[in-house]
Design a protein around this motif. Structure first.
Motif, PDB file in Angstrom:
ATOM      1  N   LEU A   1       0.884  -1.161   0.000  1.00 44.72           N
ATOM      2  CA  LEU A   1       0.000   0.000   0.000  1.00 44.72           C
ATOM      3  C   LEU A   1       0.926   1.216   0.000  1.00 44.72           C
ATOM      4  CD1 LEU A   1      -2.846  -1.029   2.491  1.00 44.72           C
ATOM      5  CD2 LEU A   1      -2.524  -1.595   0.086  1.00 44.72           C
TER       6      LEU A   1
ATOM      7  N   HIS B   1       0.643   4.325   0.149  1.00 45.54           N
ATOM      8  CA  HIS B   1       0.452   5.497   1.015  1.00 45.54           C
ATOM      9  C   HIS B   1       0.805   5.198   2.469  1.00 45.54           C
ATOM     10  CE1 HIS B   1      -3.283   3.217   1.253  1.00 45.54           C
ATOM     11  NE2 HIS B   1      -3.537   3.824   2.394  1.00 45.54           N
ATOM     12  N   LEU B   2       1.196   3.960   2.760  1.00 42.59           N
ATOM     13  CA  LEU B   2       1.612   3.612   4.121  1.00 42.59           C
ATOM     14  C   LEU B   2       3.126   3.432   4.172  1.00 42.59           C
ATOM     15  CD1 LEU B   2      -1.081   0.949   5.161  1.00 42.59           C
ATOM     16  CD2 LEU B   2      -1.141   3.413   5.493  1.00 42.59           C
TER      17      LEU B   2
ATOM     18  N   SER C   1      -2.904  -5.922  11.844  1.00 38.99           N
ATOM     19  CA  SER C   1      -4.160  -5.176  11.883  1.00 38.99           C
ATOM     20  C   SER C   1      -5.299  -6.032  11.336  1.00 38.99           C
ATOM     21  CB  SER C   1      -4.017  -3.900  11.052  1.00 38.99           C
ATOM     22  OG  SER C   1      -5.268  -3.370  10.741  1.00 38.99           O
TER      23      SER C   1
ATOM     24  N   TRP D   1      -7.815   2.643  13.923  1.00 38.29           N
ATOM     25  CA  TRP D   1      -7.130   3.675  13.141  1.00 38.29           C
ATOM     26  C   TRP D   1      -6.278   3.089  12.035  1.00 38.29           C
ATOM     27  CZ3 TRP D   1      -1.876   4.139  12.640  1.00 38.29           C
ATOM     28  CH2 TRP D   1      -1.084   3.444  13.544  1.00 38.29           C
ATOM     29  N   GLN D   2      -5.725   1.902  12.275  1.00 36.01           N
ATOM     30  CA  GLN D   2      -4.870   1.352  11.225  1.00 36.01           C
ATOM     31  C   GLN D   2      -5.699   0.821  10.058  1.00 36.01           C
ATOM     32  OE1 GLN D   2      -1.921  -1.486  12.397  1.00 36.01           O
ATOM     33  NE2 GLN D   2      -0.789  -1.171  10.513  1.00 36.01           N
ATOM     34  N   ARG D   3      -6.819   0.146  10.396  1.00 33.73           N
ATOM     35  CA  ARG D   3      -7.703  -0.331   9.336  1.00 33.73           C
ATOM     36  C   ARG D   3      -8.230   0.855   8.525  1.00 33.73           C
ATOM     37  NH1 ARG D   3     -13.070  -2.533  11.560  1.00 33.73           N
ATOM     38  NH2 ARG D   3     -13.218  -0.324  12.019  1.00 33.73           N
TER      39      ARG D   3
ATOM     40  N   ARG E   1      -6.862   3.465   7.820  1.00 33.49           N
ATOM     41  CA  ARG E   1      -5.847   4.099   6.974  1.00 33.49           C
ATOM     42  C   ARG E   1      -5.539   3.302   5.710  1.00 33.49           C
ATOM     43  NH1 ARG E   1      -0.531   5.680   8.868  1.00 33.49           N
ATOM     44  NH2 ARG E   1      -0.689   6.910   6.993  1.00 33.49           N
ATOM     45  N   VAL E   2      -6.055   2.096   5.587  1.00 33.49           N
ATOM     46  CA  VAL E   2      -5.676   1.296   4.416  1.00 33.49           C
ATOM     47  C   VAL E   2      -6.249   1.868   3.121  1.00 33.49           C
ATOM     48  CG1 VAL E   2      -5.375  -0.825   5.743  1.00 33.49           C
ATOM     49  CG2 VAL E   2      -7.547  -0.404   4.580  1.00 33.49           C
ATOM     50  N   VAL E   3      -7.326   2.649   3.249  1.00 36.52           N
ATOM     51  CA  VAL E   3      -7.873   3.301   2.056  1.00 36.52           C
ATOM     52  C   VAL E   3      -7.132   4.615   1.857  1.00 36.52           C
ATOM     53  CG1 VAL E   3      -9.945   4.213   0.960  1.00 36.52           C
ATOM     54  CG2 VAL E   3     -10.125   2.292   2.531  1.00 36.52           C
ATOM     55  N   PRO E   4      -6.529   4.830   0.676  1.00 34.00           N
ATOM     56  CA  PRO E   4      -5.835   6.099   0.447  1.00 34.00           C
ATOM     57  C   PRO E   4      -6.761   7.281   0.713  1.00 34.00           C
ATOM     58  CG  PRO E   4      -5.394   4.586  -1.331  1.00 34.00           C
ATOM     59  CD  PRO E   4      -6.437   3.940  -0.483  1.00 34.00           C
ATOM     60  N   PRO E   5      -6.267   8.304   1.414  1.00 30.43           N
ATOM     61  CA  PRO E   5      -7.155   9.381   1.868  1.00 30.43           C
ATOM     62  C   PRO E   5      -7.586  10.356   0.777  1.00 30.43           C
ATOM     63  CG  PRO E   5      -4.898   9.802   2.546  1.00 30.43           C
ATOM     64  CD  PRO E   5      -4.898   8.461   1.893  1.00 30.43           C
TER      65      PRO E   5
ATOM     66  N   GLN F   1      -6.101  -2.489  -6.358  1.00 33.42           N
ATOM     67  CA  GLN F   1      -4.768  -2.945  -5.939  1.00 33.42           C
ATOM     68  C   GLN F   1      -4.702  -3.071  -4.410  1.00 33.42           C
ATOM     69  OE1 GLN F   1      -2.056  -3.856  -7.440  1.00 33.42           O
ATOM     70  NE2 GLN F   1      -0.318  -3.386  -6.112  1.00 33.42           N
ATOM     71  N   VAL F   2      -5.283  -2.088  -3.736  1.00 35.08           N
ATOM     72  CA  VAL F   2      -5.304  -2.113  -2.261  1.00 35.08           C
ATOM     73  C   VAL F   2      -6.084  -3.339  -1.782  1.00 35.08           C
ATOM     74  CG1 VAL F   2      -6.227  -0.923  -0.214  1.00 35.08           C
ATOM     75  CG2 VAL F   2      -5.095   0.386  -2.007  1.00 35.08           C
TER      76      VAL F   2
ATOM     77  N   LEU G   1      -4.774  -6.520   0.413  1.00 37.88           N
ATOM     78  CA  LEU G   1      -5.421  -6.887   1.678  1.00 37.88           C
ATOM     79  C   LEU G   1      -5.880  -8.343   1.659  1.00 37.88           C
ATOM     80  CD1 LEU G   1      -7.478  -3.636   2.333  1.00 37.88           C
ATOM     81  CD2 LEU G   1      -5.484  -4.418   3.596  1.00 37.88           C
TER      82      LEU G   1
ATOM     83  N   TYR H   1     -13.560  -6.764   6.892  1.00 36.62           N
ATOM     84  CA  TYR H   1     -12.457  -5.844   7.191  1.00 36.62           C
ATOM     85  C   TYR H   1     -12.313  -4.816   6.061  1.00 36.62           C
ATOM     86  CZ  TYR H   1      -7.699  -4.245   8.180  1.00 36.62           C
ATOM     87  OH  TYR H   1      -6.597  -3.476   8.444  1.00 36.62           O
TER      88      TYR H   1
END
Lengths: 225, 302
Positions: free
Chosen positions: A90, A92-93, A104, B16-18, B20-24, B206-207, B211, B220
């Motif tokens: 990912l 962006h991380l 997570s 908070w970590q979950r 963040r997996v989606v690009p903001p 892709q994300v 995952l 999730y």
């Protein structure tokens, strides 16, 4: 842990893998080899439930893959570490966040103080790169980061699909040494590669088995490798 | 806890970590906030219209239901005598609570919207108007009419039903129209948020692929997208609601003597509390439509 019984797989273009019957032995180191397009990636995808055989049976950790839901397959994947040639991250991380992502996903939210993560970063040689973004890493660093992510949940088996395909020989050797170390810790390794020198290097250090895919069939290779 | 209960807890609980997996960033972020803001803005106005129309219909209905007007048109010499006769009849009629003659100033107020404040009402040959207030039991209109015809032939009894009913019906229809508009806007918001969620998930295939490789369940993945969209919808609808509420408060909140749909547009006292419900409603609605969209998209992605 992974068992094929007369399993075949066909794409719309035709049959790719035919009548496979094999059982992956726990704690072994396997190389999957064969010419390009022979079905190495397809075989590995079946090993982690991304593809399902059209005929025959495939059991992952004792469960018939045909009967598993998407969420069941996700649970099975938590027991498997995956390393790909293009090692998807990912973007962006940070590297640390990417490596900790499986924690997570499995419900372990806090990882900053996780000693495993710190030790893992040091073990793969990325201690000083934890805060970097994936795009800032070299090819070798990306592969090591992908390996770290694959093993952070301490899986029983690690599947690596051409992990050395995009890196130089020195980095390939380094990555192989990490996989050998993991194997010595009792992990089962399945590594798809067509790099014979890498296979020979591994065989000089451990009892690695070679599965060769030719003519739609998978078979144990002889002493020629 | 049941499996479904556990899934719902996973969906709404912060992680908070979950999250963040989606690009903001991305156009869907702006689209969701903008759509929610605009729709919430319009919903506030529809709500104001609906509530004002409903309130006015109620007021008109209540105020007119118990009142009747008696009009006496005779020459000025006979007027006082005729009015006195009428009042006597009215005050002895069962079901009538009060009967009062409209004063000159009251007549002036009635005519003021059409002729202005300076009109010399006392010089005009206007009919006498008697306002009759019924009690809850009501009076027998036919019997009263007959008695008036016999004693005050020029009297005309008007119980306002002729024009009251269409007015009340119009108010009620306007109120229903406001509710219908809100439903349409909610539906449109749902469609827009669904489109944005689907576009976002397609853009982030892709994300999702990454995952899935590391063992993420559909719950999730869906919850990561849902929470992002819910938050955007909440922010957007709060901005839209606050903007619309400010405009209504500043420009439509002046008390008017004559109640009408234009002058009474807006909210009164506790009616403002309805606005508090709009952002949470948008958030919940967004959560549901994004969940559905996510499930559909995830089913299609291997």
């Amino acid at each position: 842990m992974i068992e094929f019984k007369g399993a075949s797989y066909s794409y719309t273009g035709g049959e790719l893998l035919q009548n496979m019957s094999l059982k992956i032995a726990s704690g072994a180191f396997y190389f999957i080899t064969g010419p390009s397009g022979s079905g190495k990636t397809t075989f590995l995808k079946m090993c982690y439930g991304s593809l399902i055989p059209n005929t025959g049976e495939l059991r992952l950790f004792g469960q018939d893959v045909q009967t598993l839901s998407r969420d069941d397959i996700a649970m099975v994947r938590r027991k498997i570490g995956l390393v790909h040639q293009d090692c998807q991250f990912l973007e962006h991380l940070t590297v640390r966040e990417n490596i900790a992502l499986p924690l997570s996903v499995s419900g372990q939210e806090r990882f900053d103080d996780n000693m495993n993560l710190k030790e893992l970063l040091a073990w793969v040689g990325l201690k000083g790169r934890a805060g970097a973004m994936p795009a800032e890493l070299s090819g070798g660093e990306r592969q090591r980061a992908a390996l770290a992510r694959a093993i952070i949940m301490s899986p029983d088996i690690i599947l690596a699909d051409e992990p050395t395909g995009n890196i130089d020989w020195e980095m390939s050797q380094r990555l192989l040494q990490l996989l050998i170390e993991l194997n010595k810790m009792g992990k089962t390794i399945l590594l798809a590669s067509h790099d014979l020198s890498l296979i020979r290097l591994a065989k000089s250090q451990i009892q690695a088995r070679v599965l060769r895919i030719t003519n739609k069939r998978i078979q144990l290779a002889g002493a020629d490798l | 806890m049941s499996k479904a209960g556990g899934q719902i807890t996973n969906l709404i609980s912060p992680n908070w970590q979950r999250d963040r997996v989606v690009p903001p960033t991305g156009f869907t972020a702006i689209l969701t906030v903008f759509t929610s803001a605009v729709m919430a803005f319009l919903i506030v106005f529809s709500l104001a219209l609906s509530i004002a129309a409903s309130r006015l219909a109620g007021q008109w209905g209540e105020a007119l239901a118990l009142s009747t007007t008696l009009k006496i048109s005779v020459s000025s010499e006979l007027m006082d005598k005729q009015v006195a006769k009428a009042l006597k009849i009215l005050r002895t009629t069962p079901g009538i609570e009060s009967a009062t003659v409209l004063s000159v100033s009251e007549k002036r107020r009635l005519l003021e919207p059409w002729f202005g404040p300076e009109i010399p009402v006392e010089l005009l040959p206007l009919p006498a108007l008697i306002n009759i207030q019924e009690d809850r039991s009501g009076y027998d209109a036919e019997s009263l009419r007959l008695r008036l015809v016999a004693n005050v032939p020029s009297a005309v009894l008007d119980n306002h039903k002729r024009w009251r009913r269409p007015l009340v019906i119009s108010g009620q229809r306007l109120s229903v129209l406001g509710v219908f508009s809100m439903l349409l806007m909610t539906g449109t918001s749902g469609a827009m948020i669904t489109l944005a969620a689907r576009a976002s998930m397609s853009a982030n295939a892709q994300v999702i692929s990454v995952l899935r490789l590391i063992g993420a369940t559909d719950t999730y993945i869906a919850s990561a997208f849902m929470r992002r969209f819910t938050l955007r919808a909440l922010v957007g609808s709060t901005i839209g609601t606050a903007s619309a509420a400010s405009i209504i408060y500043l420009f439509f909140n002046e008390g008017q003597a004559q109640p009408s749909i234009l002058t009474d547009f807006g909210f009164q006292s506790t009616e403002w509390l309805w606005l508090i419900l709009i952002p949470p409603f948008f958030g919940t609605f967004s959560l549901l439509v994004t969940w559905r969209a996510a499930q559909n998209v995830l089913r299609g992605l291997t």
